[in-house]
Write a protein that holds these residues in place. Structure first.
Motif, PDB file in Angstrom:
ATOM      1  N   GLU A 121      26.343  -9.774  -6.033  1.00  0.00           N
ATOM      2  CA  GLU A 121      25.047 -10.458  -6.111  1.00  0.00           C
ATOM      3  C   GLU A 121      24.145 -10.185  -4.918  1.00  0.00           C
ATOM      4  OE1 GLU A 121      26.412 -14.463  -6.644  1.00  0.00           O
ATOM      5  OE2 GLU A 121      26.556 -14.255  -8.816  1.00  0.00           O
ATOM      6  N   ILE A 122      24.037  -8.910  -4.521  1.00  0.00           N
ATOM      7  CA  ILE A 122      23.071  -8.607  -3.454  1.00  0.00           C
ATOM      8  C   ILE A 122      22.092  -7.502  -3.878  1.00  0.00           C
ATOM      9  CG2 ILE A 122      24.541  -9.355  -1.541  1.00  0.00           C
ATOM     10  CD1 ILE A 122      24.773  -6.407  -0.746  1.00  0.00           C
ATOM     11  N   LYS A 123      22.031  -7.249  -5.180  1.00  0.00           N
ATOM     12  CA  LYS A 123      21.146  -6.181  -5.659  1.00  0.00           C
ATOM     13  C   LYS A 123      19.693  -6.450  -5.276  1.00  0.00           C
ATOM     14  CE  LYS A 123      20.464  -3.156  -9.569  1.00  0.00           C
ATOM     15  NZ  LYS A 123      20.641  -2.899 -10.981  1.00  0.00           N
ATOM     16  N   ILE A 130      18.637  -4.608   6.961  1.00  0.00           N
ATOM     17  CA  ILE A 130      19.935  -5.242   7.222  1.00  0.00           C
ATOM     18  C   ILE A 130      19.785  -6.332   8.278  1.00  0.00           C
ATOM     19  CG2 ILE A 130      22.283  -4.798   8.101  1.00  0.00           C
ATOM     20  CD1 ILE A 130      22.099  -2.037   6.799  1.00  0.00           C
ATOM     21  N   SER A 131      18.800  -6.146   9.161  1.00  0.00           N
ATOM     22  CA  SER A 131      18.582  -7.148  10.218  1.00  0.00           C
ATOM     23  C   SER A 131      18.281  -8.528   9.636  1.00  0.00           C
ATOM     24  CB  SER A 131      17.455  -6.700  11.142  1.00  0.00           C
ATOM     25  OG  SER A 131      16.281  -6.481  10.392  1.00  0.00           O
ATOM     26  N   SER A 132      17.802  -8.564   8.380  1.00  0.00           N
ATOM     27  CA  SER A 132      17.479  -9.866   7.782  1.00  0.00           C
ATOM     28  C   SER A 132      18.671 -10.456   7.021  1.00  0.00           C
ATOM     29  CB  SER A 132      16.279  -9.728   6.838  1.00  0.00           C
ATOM     30  OG  SER A 132      16.646  -8.959   5.703  1.00  0.00           O
ATOM     31  N   TYR A 133      19.791  -9.753   6.979  1.00  0.00           N
ATOM     32  CA  TYR A 133      20.955 -10.212   6.208  1.00  0.00           C
ATOM     33  C   TYR A 133      21.739 -11.280   6.971  1.00  0.00           C
ATOM     34  CZ  TYR A 133      20.741  -6.290   2.844  1.00  0.00           C
ATOM     35  OH  TYR A 133      20.369  -5.407   1.869  1.00  0.00           O
ATOM     36  N   SER A 134      22.360 -12.160   6.214  1.00  0.00           N
ATOM     37  CA  SER A 134      23.292 -13.120   6.816  1.00  0.00           C
ATOM     38  C   SER A 134      24.627 -12.400   7.053  1.00  0.00           C
ATOM     39  CB  SER A 134      23.508 -14.288   5.868  1.00  0.00           C
ATOM     40  OG  SER A 134      24.203 -13.830   4.717  1.00  0.00           O
ATOM     41  N   HIS A 135      25.550 -13.065   7.744  1.00  0.00           N
ATOM     42  CA  HIS A 135      26.851 -12.451   8.022  1.00  0.00           C
ATOM     43  C   HIS A 135      27.557 -12.078   6.713  1.00  0.00           C
ATOM     44  CE1 HIS A 135      30.582 -11.735  10.296  1.00  0.00           C
ATOM     45  NE2 HIS A 135      31.166 -12.222   9.215  1.00  0.00           N
ATOM     46  N   MET A 137      26.233 -11.484   3.773  1.00  0.00           N
ATOM     47  CA  MET A 137      25.581 -10.362   3.092  1.00  0.00           C
ATOM     48  C   MET A 137      25.949  -9.033   3.746  1.00  0.00           C
ATOM     49  SD  MET A 137      21.922 -12.140   2.482  1.00  0.00           S
ATOM     50  CE  MET A 137      20.986 -10.743   1.913  1.00  0.00           C
ATOM     51  N   LYS A 138      26.044  -9.047   5.080  1.00  0.00           N
ATOM     52  CA  LYS A 138      26.451  -7.821   5.778  1.00  0.00           C
ATOM     53  C   LYS A 138      27.874  -7.440   5.376  1.00  0.00           C
ATOM     54  CE  LYS A 138      23.582  -8.234   9.889  1.00  0.00           C
ATOM     55  NZ  LYS A 138      23.527  -8.585  11.288  1.00  0.00           N
ATOM     56  N   GLN A 139      28.713  -8.479   5.260  1.00  0.00           N
ATOM     57  CA  GLN A 139      30.101  -8.243   4.875  1.00  0.00           C
ATOM     58  C   GLN A 139      30.151  -7.636   3.466  1.00  0.00           C
ATOM     59  OE1 GLN A 139      32.557  -8.556   6.850  1.00  0.00           O
ATOM     60  NE2 GLN A 139      34.410  -9.258   5.850  1.00  0.00           N
TER      61      GLN A 139
END
Lengths: 234, 536
Positions: A121-123, A130-135, A137-139
């Motif tokens: 669910e990150i489409k 990526i700098s705006s992603y949460s931990h 989402m990065k994972q």
């Protein structure tokens, strides 16, 4: 699939891993358990060629990581405990970057990106930096980038940290799928319940030394994994 | 509460004195005092440099009875310095401070947080605007002995002016906070704005004496224009010269405008901070489409990654590649004025054409050596190094991508500069070809050298990217390697000057540089690759 033979690694005077030997076979989910600083991350990093061991050998599919690192890396994927990704890229750029490195054809990468991005669910966020992603989402992005070339061996350092329950469940399914299709998983975890439910085999490490290794039944016997672990920790 | 916030604010502003950011550790008391004194010394030196200008202006204007014009002129400079120095730091400290969320989760009123931040903004404004005003006051006191009231008004003038600077800085910071989330390429915009500021600064610095002369040639005209068109400046000048009524009027304008700006930003402060850049959320979110799937080779992926890293960081663009701006600027200047310069040099018969070719070639190499992209490129991998290590990437390929970026950035300006040099001086074909070859080899040599020293002294554990870009040994060595290389080549020329002509010497230099490049390339692809693979 992965054979670690007498691996040792020290940082200055501190011995992180001391004569560790493990064998992870095809089709196995292998859990690696130990307290903080036990040497789990060092072992995993050495397995994927990020760290050069002081002594010992590591082979992936019979190929030595120290002699043929590129060949080994083409067969495996690594997921670190803290996914520090390129913050200056968007999610999709990062996936394109990794796909280019593995020379994945356009149609296949499109199919896999769509499949995994929808699954995690990150489409909708792939075009964001990526700098705006949460931990979490990065994972998820790091997991997708690791799966994009369908690795035979998946090395993971605390893969469930930061993931929501649904994503954790999906990842567990993917791990089982990889093993069912002839791959292998070697991952570290602090969550003993996860190891107990998911792993075919476990190894417990303390102060860089292997304390116990075997199938889940062999390691825990009649007790729970937690009580075995706590007993070994002293 | 306010006191605690203020204390935290001061600790943050002056953290460079108490914390060694390179090591990430607290300095000892002795070190902190030494660093503090060093900064005070630098501040005093800058004040000293402006004092010379102040003295030049003070005497004629005070003698002509136009003390107010003298202060008004310095107030304009102080405004420029103050706003230039503090508007971006105002934006950073008010709207994107890292502790905003933490503070807002505590039982602290947003207004209290804002007030504590504004105090530090005011102090920064005072610090920057005093750079111009202190030398002006010192020069003035050298000529005039004001009474007690005059002295108080004189000292209070920069204090009051700083309110106006704060108001303008806050207004600019507020506008930036509204615009910034809507800007797509923030890094590029930051670089352009910084270059514009620098351009304006250098323009006025270079033309300072002619500006001063034109002011001194017709002070009455300028005084009249200022008085009628910018009346508050007249009030400031008169106030600083001892007129209490005009001073109070000026103070009212400054403090009034600060209060007005405060009332504007105070209402929107918590909204824009808690909104988490609400503007960025209001902007339509770009969605991934199948068009975003781009197929490329492994080497082009690595190059693109380097390019993205470069364009994402104003620090990297500005500090490692300022030479590119100079190269383009000098090329443009040569295209415009090259003919005159050539005529001047040829007519003066100082150098023969061959010798001039040597000098021109050395100048091109010198300017090119100001670009040090490779010197921090390895260190900038930082905590992301695991990606390059865990993916099937040959270390050599990763290093060559860094080299390619350096060369890709410098090639267009180098070509432009060489074209300008060759057009301006019209050297023979043989000399022209050799100048091009030596320049290109010099650029390649310095890029390889930068990469080699960065590999040797790589630092992946920085907390702020400015450390590897600006404050590292590799950057220092790379910057000065250009001088070193030219000194070596000059020494060799002096040794051989009786035996060979400049044309022949350029051939020798080209051969030596080619050998140097080859050796460095071998070093990087051999030792360097192993070193890169083992970096941790």
């Amino acid at each position: 699939m992965l054979k670690i033979d007498n691996l040792s690694k020290s940082y200055g005077t501190k011995t992180a891993v001391d004569g560790l030997s493990l064998h992870i076979r095809k089709g196995e989910i292998f859990g690696f358990i130990g307290h903080n600083g036990a040497g789990k991350t060092t072992t995993l990093k050495a397995c994927c060629g990020i760290l050069k061991p002081d002594s010992g050998s590591i082979t992936v599919d019979g190929i030595s990581i120290s002699e043929h690192p590129i060949e080994c890396k083409k067969r495996m994927a690594y997921l670190p405990d803290n996914p520090d990704l390129y913050n200056f890229m968007t999610g999709i750029r990062f996936l394109n970057f990794v796909s280019d490195i593995y020379a994945i054809p356009a149609d296949i990468r499109r199919e896999r990106i769509d499949k995994y991005a929808e699954l995690f669910e990150i489409k909708a966020d792939l075009a964001q930096p990526i700098s705006s992603y949460s931990h979490g989402m990065k994972q998820k992005l790091a997991i997708i980038s690791a799966l994009i070339h369908e690795p035979k061996l998946f090395l993971m350092d605390e893969p469930f940290v930061g993931l929501d329950p649904k994503a954790s469940h999906i990842l567990k399914g993917i791990m089982r799928d990889i093993c069912n299709s002839g791959g292998a998983i070697f991952f570290s975890t602090h969550v003993l319940e996860v190891a107990e439910k998911l792993c075919d085999k476990v190894a417990i490490i303390k102060g860089g030394r292997l304390m116990k290794c075997g199938t889940m039944d062999e390691v825990r016997g009649d007790a729970s994994l937690e009580s075995v672990f706590l007993e070994l920790e002293g | 509460m306010f006191k605690a916030l203020l204390k935290k604010q001061f600790l943050e502003v002056f953290s460079f004195i108490f914390i060694d950011k390179r090591k990430g550790k607290a300095r000892s008391a002795g070190e902190a005092v030494l660093i503090g004194l060093l900064y005070v010394l630098v501040y005093c030196m800058v004040i000293g440099s402006f004092y010379v200008t102040a003295r030049g202006l003070c005497e004629p204007l005070v003698t002509a009875g136009m003390s107010w014009l003298y202060f008004a002129l310095f107030a304009i400079s102080a405004l420029f310095f103050g706003i230039m120095g503090s508007s971006f730091s105002t934006y950073n400290s008010l709207y994107v401070a890292k502790d905003n969320e933490m503070l807002f989760s505590m039982p602290v009123k947003p207004r209290t947080v804002l007030n504590s931040r504004l105090v530090s903004v005011y102090l920064m404004s005072l610090l920057y605007s005093s750079l111009m005003f202190i030398p002006a006051i010192i020069a003035y006191l050298g000529m005039v002995k004001p009474g007690f009231l005059g002295m108080v008004l004189l000292i209070l003038t920069p204090v009051v002016l700083a309110f106006f600077v704060t108001a303008l800085s806050c207004l600019l910071g507020w506008l930036i906070s509204l615009i910034a989330p809507r800007i797509k390429s923030k890094s590029i915009v930051t670089v352009i704005i910084s270059l514009l500021f620098a351009g304006v600064y250098y323009f006025f610095s270079f033309r300072l004496s002619s500006i001063l002369n034109s002011i001194l040639a017709a002070p009455a005209l300028i005084a009249n224009a200022l008085k009628t068109k910018v009346y508050p400046l007249y009030l400031l000048g008169m106030g600083a010269s001892g007129d209490i009524v005009k001073f109070l009027l000026f103070a009212l304008i400054c403090i009034g405008s600060a209060a007005l700006v405060y009332s504007i930003i105070v209402s929107g402060f918590s909204k824009s901070v808690i909104g988490g850049g609400s503007a960025s959320h209001s902007r339509s979110k770009a969605l991934y489409s199948e068009k975003d799937i781009h197929l490329g080779s492994s080497s082009s992926a690595l190059f693109k990654k380097e390019l993205l890293r470069f364009t994402s960081s104003p620090n990297y663009m500005m500090n490692a590649n300022l030479g590119l701006v100079f190269m383009v600027g000098i090329a443009v200047l040569l295209f415009i004025k090259g003919g005159e310069l050539r005529k001047l040099l040829i007519d003066a018969d100082i150098f023969g054409s061959d010798m001039l070719a040597l000098i021109a070639c050395a100048a091109v190499c010198m300017i090119s050596s100001m670009n040090v992209t490779t010197a921090s490129s390895v260190s900038l991998e930082g905590k992301h190094i695991w990606i390059a290590h865990s993916l099937p990437i040959e270390p050599k390929a990763a290093l060559l991508a860094k080299l390619k970026l350096h060369l890709a950035l410098i090639t267009p300006p180098l070509a432009l500069l060489l074209a300008a040099v060759l057009t301006a001086f019209r050297f023979s074909a043989a000399l022209s070809v050799l100048i091009c070859i030596v320049s290109v080899l010099c650029v390649l040599f310095l890029a390889l050298f930068g990469l080699a020293v960065n590999l040797k002294w790589a630092n992946l554990h920085w907390t702020n990217e400015v450390i590897p870009i600006k404050q590292s040994l590799p950057t220092f060595l790379a910057l000065f390697s250009g001088f070193g290389l030219l000194l070596l080549l000059l020494g060799l020329y002096l040794l051989l000057s009786k035996l060979v002509q400049p044309l022949e010497y350029l051939c020798i230099a080209a051969c030596l540089l080619a050998i140097g490049c080859l050796l460095l390339y071998k070093l990087i692809t051999g030792w360097g690759s192993k070193r890169f693979a083992e970096l941790d």
